[in-house]
Design a protein around this motif. Structure first.
Motif, PDB file in Angstrom:
ATOM      1  N   THR A   1       0.829  -1.206   0.000  1.00  0.00           N
ATOM      2  CA  THR A   1       0.000   0.000   0.000  1.00  0.00           C
ATOM      3  C   THR A   1       0.863   1.255   0.000  1.00  0.00           C
ATOM      4  N   ARG A   2       1.888   1.230   0.898  1.00  0.00           N
ATOM      5  CA  ARG A   2       2.752   2.415   0.996  1.00  0.00           C
ATOM      6  C   ARG A   2       3.545   2.610  -0.289  1.00  0.00           C
ATOM      7  N   LYS A   3       3.925   1.463  -0.881  1.00  0.00           N
ATOM      8  CA  LYS A   3       4.744   1.526  -2.093  1.00  0.00           C
ATOM      9  C   LYS A   3       3.978   2.257  -3.211  1.00  0.00           C
ATOM     10  N   VAL A   4       2.681   1.886  -3.355  1.00  0.00           N
ATOM     11  CA  VAL A   4       1.865   2.532  -4.397  1.00  0.00           C
ATOM     12  C   VAL A   4       1.821   4.037  -4.163  1.00  0.00           C
ATOM     13  N   ILE A   5       1.630   4.437  -2.917  1.00  0.00           N
ATOM     14  CA  ILE A   5       1.547   5.875  -2.607  1.00  0.00           C
ATOM     15  C   ILE A   5       2.875   6.575  -2.913  1.00  0.00           C
ATOM     16  N   LEU A   6       3.980   5.944  -2.426  1.00  0.00           N
ATOM     17  CA  LEU A   6       5.288   6.588  -2.639  1.00  0.00           C
ATOM     18  C   LEU A   6       5.651   6.672  -4.123  1.00  0.00           C
ATOM     19  N   GLU A   7       5.272   5.632  -4.868  1.00  0.00           N
ATOM     20  CA  GLU A   7       5.569   5.662  -6.312  1.00  0.00           C
ATOM     21  C   GLU A   7       4.820   6.795  -6.998  1.00  0.00           C
ATOM     22  N   LYS A   8       3.578   6.999  -6.550  1.00  0.00           N
ATOM     23  CA  LYS A   8       2.792   8.077  -7.166  1.00  0.00           C
ATOM     24  C   LYS A   8       3.410   9.433  -6.830  1.00  0.00           C
ATOM     25  N   ILE A   9       3.852   9.576  -5.570  1.00  0.00           N
ATOM     26  CA  ILE A   9       4.496  10.841  -5.177  1.00  0.00           C
ATOM     27  C   ILE A   9       5.749  11.080  -6.026  1.00  0.00           C
ATOM     28  N   ALA A  10       6.539   9.993  -6.204  1.00  0.00           N
ATOM     29  CA  ALA A  10       7.782  10.130  -6.972  1.00  0.00           C
ATOM     30  C   ALA A  10       7.495  10.506  -8.425  1.00  0.00           C
ATOM     31  N   LEU A  11       6.444   9.885  -8.988  1.00  0.00           N
ATOM     32  CA  LEU A  11       6.095  10.187 -10.383  1.00  0.00           C
ATOM     33  C   LEU A  11       5.633  11.637 -10.529  1.00  0.00           C
ATOM     34  N   ASP A  12       4.780  12.063  -9.576  1.00  0.00           N
ATOM     35  CA  ASP A  12       4.295  13.457  -9.620  1.00  0.00           C
ATOM     36  C   ASP A  12       5.457  14.440  -9.573  1.00  0.00           C
ATOM     37  N   LYS A  13       6.415  14.105  -8.721  1.00  0.00           N
ATOM     38  CA  LYS A  13       7.566  14.989  -8.563  1.00  0.00           C
ATOM     39  C   LYS A  13       8.357  15.055  -9.871  1.00  0.00           C
ATOM     40  N   LYS A  14       8.535  13.884 -10.481  1.00  0.00           N
ATOM     41  CA  LYS A  14       9.280  13.819 -11.737  1.00  0.00           C
ATOM     42  C   LYS A  14       8.574  14.629 -12.830  1.00  0.00           C
ATOM     43  N   LEU A  15       7.251  14.446 -12.908  1.00  0.00           N
ATOM     44  CA  LEU A  15       6.479  15.181 -13.921  1.00  0.00           C
ATOM     45  C   LEU A  15       6.592  16.680 -13.695  1.00  0.00           C
ATOM     46  N   GLU A  16       6.535  17.058 -12.419  1.00  0.00           N
ATOM     47  CA  GLU A  16       6.618  18.477 -12.095  1.00  0.00           C
ATOM     48  C   GLU A  16       7.983  19.037 -12.521  1.00  0.00           C
ATOM     49  N   ASN A  17       9.040  18.255 -12.224  1.00  0.00           N
ATOM     50  CA  ASN A  17      10.398  18.721 -12.553  1.00  0.00           C
ATOM     51  C   ASN A  17      10.651  18.799 -14.053  1.00  0.00           C
ATOM     52  N   GLU A  18      10.064  17.864 -14.778  1.00  0.00           N
ATOM     53  CA  GLU A  18      10.363  17.814 -16.219  1.00  0.00           C
ATOM     54  C   GLU A  18       9.331  18.525 -17.070  1.00  0.00           C
ATOM     55  N   LYS A  19       8.442  19.237 -16.405  1.00  0.00           N
ATOM     56  CA  LYS A  19       7.364  19.920 -17.133  1.00  0.00           C
ATOM     57  C   LYS A  19       7.942  20.983 -18.087  1.00  0.00           C
TER      58      LYS A  19
ATOM     59  N   ASP B   1       7.025  24.397 -20.073  1.00  0.00           N
ATOM     60  CA  ASP B   1       6.018  25.463 -20.159  1.00  0.00           C
ATOM     61  C   ASP B   1       6.038  26.008 -21.584  1.00  0.00           C
ATOM     62  N   VAL B   2       5.085  25.545 -22.373  1.00  0.00           N
ATOM     63  CA  VAL B   2       5.101  25.942 -23.791  1.00  0.00           C
ATOM     64  C   VAL B   2       4.721  27.406 -23.984  1.00  0.00           C
ATOM     65  N   THR B   3       4.224  28.034 -22.943  1.00  0.00           N
ATOM     66  CA  THR B   3       3.822  29.440 -23.110  1.00  0.00           C
ATOM     67  C   THR B   3       4.967  30.386 -22.757  1.00  0.00           C
ATOM     68  N   ARG B   4       6.076  29.800 -22.269  1.00  0.00           N
ATOM     69  CA  ARG B   4       7.174  30.668 -21.844  1.00  0.00           C
ATOM     70  C   ARG B   4       7.868  31.268 -23.063  1.00  0.00           C
ATOM     71  N   PHE B   5       8.127  32.572 -23.065  1.00  0.00           N
ATOM     72  CA  PHE B   5       8.743  33.231 -24.214  1.00  0.00           C
ATOM     73  C   PHE B   5      10.255  33.264 -24.069  1.00  0.00           C
ATOM     74  N   ASN B   6      10.942  32.765 -25.087  1.00  0.00           N
ATOM     75  CA  ASN B   6      12.396  32.742 -25.029  1.00  0.00           C
ATOM     76  C   ASN B   6      12.961  34.001 -25.694  1.00  0.00           C
ATOM     77  N   ASN B   7      13.440  34.900 -24.843  1.00  0.00           N
ATOM     78  CA  ASN B   7      13.939  36.181 -25.351  1.00  0.00           C
ATOM     79  C   ASN B   7      15.231  36.069 -26.151  1.00  0.00           C
ATOM     80  N   THR B   8      15.899  34.919 -26.039  1.00  0.00           N
ATOM     81  CA  THR B   8      17.187  34.821 -26.715  1.00  0.00           C
ATOM     82  C   THR B   8      17.032  34.399 -28.181  1.00  0.00           C
ATOM     83  N   LEU B   9      15.812  34.034 -28.589  1.00  0.00           N
ATOM     84  CA  LEU B   9      15.603  33.643 -29.988  1.00  0.00           C
ATOM     85  C   LEU B   9      15.860  34.845 -30.886  1.00  0.00           C
ATOM     86  N   SER B  10      16.590  34.646 -31.978  1.00  0.00           N
ATOM     87  CA  SER B  10      16.772  35.795 -32.867  1.00  0.00           C
ATOM     88  C   SER B  10      16.062  35.533 -34.189  1.00  0.00           C
ATOM     89  N   CYS B  11      15.354  36.539 -34.668  1.00  0.00           N
ATOM     90  CA  CYS B  11      14.590  36.390 -35.905  1.00  0.00           C
ATOM     91  C   CYS B  11      15.420  36.904 -37.070  1.00  0.00           C
TER      92      CYS B  11
END
Ligand code: PHE
Length: 330
Positions: A66-84, A86-96
């Motif tokens: 039971t605990r393992k399932v919970i901890l795995e979900k926490i770990a996955l959420d954390k990973k998703l959060e870290n690797e998210k 943000d497609v709306t973020r504007f990259n000012n260093t792009l040159s046109c």
């Protein structure tokens, strides 16, 4: 036992949980060691002893799962959060990129004449002798052909030396009235600070019934146009010669001109040639089968205009693709 279950339920990481499992159910785990005691237990107590141990084992195993399932979900959420991402973020260093000054100048000129109701015509870059020369009143062996250093191909075609053949093509395909411009690439065998073997011209042709179009019309259109491009300059029509126009003129603008970021002095004579023009020669109309027509034509070099407008000294730098030059036009 209750303490162990509590520890399992509170395990903060998968690693801590695994350690608890090893301590309990591993080779030397408490429960495993308890099972080993079976041998020493009297037969009549064995059943109860084993039952009790098995119950404990099931409880512990369930708690860990039971605990393992919970901890795995926490770990996955954390990973998703870290690797998210943000497609709306504007990259000012792009040159046109930027529009090349020649293209920009060409667009400006084309738009100006489109607003005056001129149609945009095009013709091939590989031309034949008829369209590039003959029909423009430049018969074979005429010395004026020397004015245009021509690239000839082996099959007697040539790279067009000016946009004037588009005049011929347009008159051959339609009747008057004609009011057209022809922007495009042209080629001449020439290379120095003011010449490149490939450059761009804009041609204009206006044709209507006899006596309808005069030099005065041409003059008016050009003066207005040059004021639009260069601001408050003086404009001078200097008599000249082109086989396809009669009379012909070259047009100069006065050399100190002020526009945008200040005034520029462009030559010691006080005048700068910007285009060639004239009233269409009747021989040109004859070549395309026109009778009783009148018209005017002019042709200009786009690079010359771009250089004046942007204060560029060496024509060749327009074709070197040096981003230090091009980057200034963003
Ligand atoms: N075709 C001429 C040139 O390339 C320019 C021009 C066009 C002159 C039309 C008069 C009329 O030099």
């Amino acid at each position: 036992m209750t303490e162990l279950i509590e520890n399992i339920n509170n395990a903060a990481s998968l690693e801590e949980l695994e350690n608890l499992r090893i301590d309990t159910l591993g080779k030397k785990g408490i429960l495993t060691l308890e099972f080993a005691k079976m041998k020493t237990i009297p037969n009549e107590e064995k059943k109860a002893f084993a039952q009790n141990l098995n119950e404990q084992k099931v409880k512990v195993t369930d708690a860990i799962e039971t605990r393992k399932v919970i901890l795995e979900k926490i770990a996955l959420d954390k990973k998703l959060e870290n690797e998210k991402i943000d497609v709306t973020r504007f990259n000012n260093t792009l040159s046109c990129g930027a529009t090349h000054p020649v293209v920009e100048t060409m667009d400006r000129i084309v738009t100006y004449f489109q607003n005056l109701n001129f149609a945009v015509e095009e013709g091939p870059l590989v031309e034949d002798d008829f369209h590039n020369f003959e029909a423009l009143n430049l018969p074979k062996y005429h010395p004026a052909r020397d004015m245009q250093d021509t690239f000839y191909n082996k099959d007697y075609t040539l790279l067009r030396t000016h946009t004037s053949p588009v005049q011929i093509r347009t008159m051959l395909k339609q009747d008057t009235p004609i009011r057209m411009i022809a922007p495009g690439t042209v080629f001449r065998r020439d290379f120095d600070i003011t010449h490149t073997p490939m450059f761009h011209q804009i041609e204009a042709l206006v044709v209507d019934e006899a006596d309808k179009i005069s030099f005065a019309n041409l003059k008016h259109v050009l003066v207005e146009f040059l004021h639009h491009m260069f601001g408050d300059v003086d404009v001078r029509f200097r008599p000249s010669f082109f086989p396809f126009t009669e009379p012909s003129a070259e047009v100069d603008i006065s050399c100190v001109f002020c526009k945008g970021d200040g005034c520029r002095v462009c030559s010691h004579t006080g005048w700068l040639e910007v285009l060639g023009c004239g009233v269409v020669d009747q021989n040109v109309f004859k070549a395309v089968g026109y009778e009783n027509k009148s018209g005017y034509a002019f042709g200009l070099g786009v690079e010359r205009f771009a250089m004046l407008i942007h204060n560029i000294g060496d024509l060749r730098s327009l074709f070197e693709s040096d981003t230090r030059l091009l980057g200034q036009f963003k």
